[in-house]
Enzyme design. Sequence first.
Site, PDB file in Angstrom:
ATOM      1  N   ASP A  77      16.951 -23.559  -9.993  1.00 14.84           N
ATOM      2  CA  ASP A  77      17.702 -23.063  -8.830  1.00 14.84           C
ATOM      3  C   ASP A  77      18.260 -21.668  -9.098  1.00 14.84           C
ATOM      4  OD1 ASP A  77      17.223 -25.466  -7.421  1.00 14.84           O
ATOM      5  OD2 ASP A  77      18.832 -26.437  -8.524  1.00 14.84           O
ATOM      6  N   ILE A 107      10.980 -29.592 -11.759  1.00 11.72           N
ATOM      7  CA  ILE A 107      11.052 -28.210 -12.233  1.00 11.72           C
ATOM      8  C   ILE A 107       9.632 -27.724 -12.476  1.00 11.72           C
ATOM      9  CG2 ILE A 107      11.855 -26.710 -14.101  1.00 11.72           C
ATOM     10  CD1 ILE A 107      14.137 -28.847 -14.480  1.00 11.72           C
ATOM     11  N   MET A 118      11.724 -31.910  -6.008  1.00  7.58           N
ATOM     12  CA  MET A 118      12.698 -32.185  -7.057  1.00  7.58           C
ATOM     13  C   MET A 118      12.092 -32.264  -8.459  1.00  7.58           C
ATOM     14  SD  MET A 118      15.245 -31.901  -5.136  1.00  7.58           S
ATOM     15  CE  MET A 118      16.735 -32.445  -5.924  1.00  7.58           C
ATOM     16  N   GLU A 140      20.857 -25.079   6.192  1.00 12.10           N
ATOM     17  CA  GLU A 140      19.601 -24.899   5.453  1.00 12.10           C
ATOM     18  C   GLU A 140      18.431 -24.675   6.398  1.00 12.10           C
ATOM     19  OE1 GLU A 140      19.692 -27.325   1.318  1.00 12.10           O
ATOM     20  OE2 GLU A 140      19.242 -28.534   3.080  1.00 12.10           O
ATOM     21  N   HIS A 167      17.984 -24.208  -1.937  1.00 14.48           N
ATOM     22  CA  HIS A 167      18.922 -24.990  -2.748  1.00 14.48           C
ATOM     23  C   HIS A 167      20.279 -25.058  -2.038  1.00 14.48           C
ATOM     24  CE1 HIS A 167      20.677 -26.889  -6.190  1.00 14.48           C
ATOM     25  NE2 HIS A 167      21.579 -25.941  -6.301  1.00 14.48           N
TER      26      HIS A 167
END
Length: 204
Positions: A153, A95, A93, A182, A112
Amino acid sequence: MNGHMRLVVLVSGNGSNLQAILDACESGVLASEVVAVVSNKHDVKALERAESAGVPAVVVSAVTGESRADYDTRLTSVVSSFMPDFVVLAGYMRILSMEFLSWFPGQVVNLHPSLPGDIVGVGAIEKAFAEFQNGTRDHSGVMVHFVPDEGVDDGPVLASARVEIAPNDTLEIFEEKMHRQEHELLVEVLRELSVKYTRVGEST
Ligand code: GAR
């Protein structure tokens, strides 16, 4: 590469997707090896999962006042020391900046919980469910994509799958459906990448 992709998995929390990858490696579904799990947080379940699987687990936590670039430079040296073929963001989590990404061109894959271009950032499952409750949404989905740059994302999509929200779904039920999808999609994408990698390895 002997047909085995070396994966470094980046995590920040529970690690259920990491577990799906570890299980697929263990069962032979995935011709890959998780060579390290790197977390930006201490004391998360994902680290326990790595340790139970006998995989090196490393924490790279941010230092107060540290720039993103400096953090990512430290992260790069840890991740590159494990010589990954692919870096998998499985619930990571933070960037990533080009200080990290430029060292791994075409090698960073993100999972995502949304269809491409739909809901970005944190809380995508909760946001989709809130829209369902407002009557403006009846499905969401999950995707796996390459991470070429700092777009959140966002990036060339490897695969996506739609997940319906049934009228009686609670948030918990919807979350469970999304996670199940997922786990399946991420392993499938990695399996396809490993097949391509094996072919490349064979022809050289
Ligand atoms: C997953 O739903 C993943 O898609 C999401 O974090 C969760 C991690 O679950 N990632 C993002 O939202 C990235 N923007 P896990 O720790 O149980 O694998």
